[in-house]
Motif scaffolding. Structure first.
Motif, short mmCIF file in Angstrom:
data_model
loop_
_atom_site.label_atom_id
_atom_site.label_comp_id
_atom_site.label_asym_id
_atom_site.label_seq_id
_atom_site.Cartn_x
_atom_site.Cartn_y
_atom_site.Cartn_z
N ARG A 120 0.82 -1.18 -0.05
CA ARG A 120 -0.05 -0.04 0.16
C ARG A 120 0.84 1.26 0.05
N GLU A 149 4.85 0.82 1.43
CA GLU A 149 5.37 -0.39 1.85
C GLU A 149 6.44 -1.02 0.90
N ASN A 379 1.59 1.99 10.70
CA ASN A 379 1.66 0.24 10.72
C ASN A 379 0.64 -0.28 11.78
N VAL A 380 -0.07 0.37 12.34
CA VAL A 380 -0.87 -0.29 13.43
C VAL A 380 -2.58 -0.50 12.90
N ASN A 381 -2.84 -1.55 12.91
CA ASN A 381 -4.18 -1.76 12.73
C ASN A 381 -5.00 -1.77 13.99
N PHE A 382 -5.80 -0.74 14.22
CA PHE A 382 -6.32 -0.35 15.54
C PHE A 382 -7.66 -1.54 15.83
N ALA A 383 -7.95 -2.15 14.68
CA ALA A 383 -9.17 -3.05 15.00
C ALA A 383 -8.41 -4.39 15.33
N ASP A 384 -7.14 -4.62 15.34
CA ASP A 384 -6.58 -5.66 15.82
C ASP A 384 -5.98 -5.73 17.08
N SER A 387 -2.09 -5.83 17.43
CA SER A 387 -1.47 -4.62 16.53
C SER A 387 -1.54 -3.49 17.87
N ARG A 388 -2.78 -3.36 18.52
CA ARG A 388 -2.84 -2.37 19.72
C ARG A 388 -1.90 -2.80 20.69
#
Length: 426
Positions: A120, A149, A379-384, A387-388
């Motif tokens: 991305r 990326e 690089n953070v997926n706040f839904a995961d 990752s959080r």
């Protein structure tokens, strides 16, 4: 000619970086203190992989190994957003696996027709118009765009065929494919005529057809790298059914039953699951038999393993239509061609958090800013959850929470990081 078929290639891909946000102020006649109006940078272009059914090899990747998408343009005054970078589409043959070069894990199986975003593009930076507050009315800063990326990957072609023709070189596989389909493989009376797989569509009747692949002849030791077979064994990985072509006449002084056993042994060494794949034994060259002995011995061996044997002569077009109908009947009861599930899990990137962050307390909000924090949040997926947790751990190890508490932050206060707002909890 051996180099004309390329079925494995390593490439480096990089998405475009986002454009920088602009630092600009509105200037217009009769308008005093127009305020900040710097626009945002454009998003970087992404690397997209798309199946192309006109491609049959990975030859295009033999000489070009690096691919980069376009960068986003910088923002401008009057709140003009910079132009997004151009996406780069990489076309691959259907059946190509994309693997992580370091771990060899599967990232994506390009068997369908949907495009896949491999890398991305970076997010464009915010212009200074975003940072105006009642107490900071003339922000003289903007955010830089984030890098896109990047990835080193291995492309591996595994043909999408329902039926794979296997057997020793020169047993008649290419002839059989040419007889039952419109494929035109090179055919001659010497070993390794076929140096790359040939595909043909076999029509049975209205609404019934299947794809057959003529795989280069497998020899003893192929599973350990001998001959050409090792390079092409991967192409029968997906086949639902194997048609084991054996020279039943023993025309080159070979023993058909021994050849049959040797090929099955190679399959077992290469992949135990492949050795369990359903087979139909096609006893070829029956028009030049010098007696029934070798054929009957082969029949006994095939039946011992539970495989039906069909007598054919591909060159004389004898028994080939009966074989085609038997194949279609068998395929109707088998599951569809294998599509590999992704295995790759992106690793958290290394973020150098040694540089100090700028922390300001304005209008009841704690603003935390800095270049490495931008890269971290991109690089953070706040839904995961995982990752959080990685995000929280990185901030804690960098001393951000400790510094906020020393500056007087209280539970329930709002913290703003790169445009995201959080409620602080100890």
């Amino acid at each position: 000619m051996a180099s004309s078929f390329i079925d494995k290639a390593r490439i480096s891909v990089r998405a475009g970086s986002g454009g920088n946000g602009a630092i600009a102020f509105h200037r217009e006649k009769y308008v005093a203190a127009g305020g900040p109006d710097g626009g945002d940078g454009g998003r970087g272009g992404s690397i997209i992989v798309q199946v192309d059914d006109h491609m049959s090899t990975l030859m295009d990747f033999r000489y070009k190994r690096k691919y980069a998408a376009g960068n986003g343009c910088d923002g401008q005054g009057k709140r003009k957003t910079g132009k997004d970078g151009e996406d780069l589409t990489i076309r691959v043959p259907r059946g190509t696996l994309i693997r992580d070069a370091e771990t060899n894990e599967i990232i994506q199986d390009m068997s369908g027709s949907e495009p896949f975003v491999l890398c991305r593009g970076g997010r464009g930076g915010w212009g200074n118009s975003h940072f105006a507050t009642p107490t900071r009315q003339v922000p003289r800063f903007a955010k830089a765009g984030l890098p896109g990326e990047s990835h080193d990957v291995v492309l591996e072609l595994k043909l999408l065929a329902d039926v794979g023709l296997i057997g020793f070189p020169n047993v008649g596989k290419s002839t059989l494919l040419s007889v039952v389909s419109k494929a035109q493989p090179k055919i001659a009376n010497y070993h390794f005529t076929t140096l790359f797989p040939n595909l043909g569509v076999v029509w049975v009747e209205d609404g019934v057809s299947f794809v057959m692949a003529d795989i280069p002849g497998i020899i003893e030791g192929a599973s350990e790298g001998a001959g050409l077979g090792h390079d092409f064994l991967r192409h029968i990985d997906r086949c639902r059914l194997l048609v084991h072509v054996v020279d039943a006449s023993g025309s080159e002084g070979r023993d058909p039953a021994a050849d049959f056993d040797a090929i099955n042994e190679e399959l077992k060494h290469y992949s135990p699951s492949l050795a369990q794949r359903p087979q139909i034994v096609a006893a070829n060259k029956t028009d030049i038999l010098d007696g029934p002995g070798k054929l009957e011995t082969l029949r006994v061996r095939a039946e011992e393993m539970g495989y039906p044997l069909m007598e054919i002569s591909a060159a004389a077009h004898k028994g080939t239509q009966e074989l085609v109908k038997r194949i279609a009947q068998r395929l109707s009861a088998l599951p569809p061609v294998t599509v590999y599930e992704p295995e790759y899990v992106p690793r958290p990137p290394a973020v150098d958090s040694s540089a100090p962050l700028d922390i300001q307390h304005e209008d009841g909000v704690w603003f935390v800013e800095g270049p490495w924090l931008q890269r971290l949040m991109a690089n953070v997926n706040f839904a995961d959850y995982e990752s959080r947790m990685w995000f929280d751990r990185t901030l804690r190890e960098a001393g951000v929470f400790e510094r906020l508490e020393s500056m007087g932050i209280q539970d329930g206060d709002t913290v703003s990081m790169d445009g995201f707002e959080f409620e602080y909890q100890r």
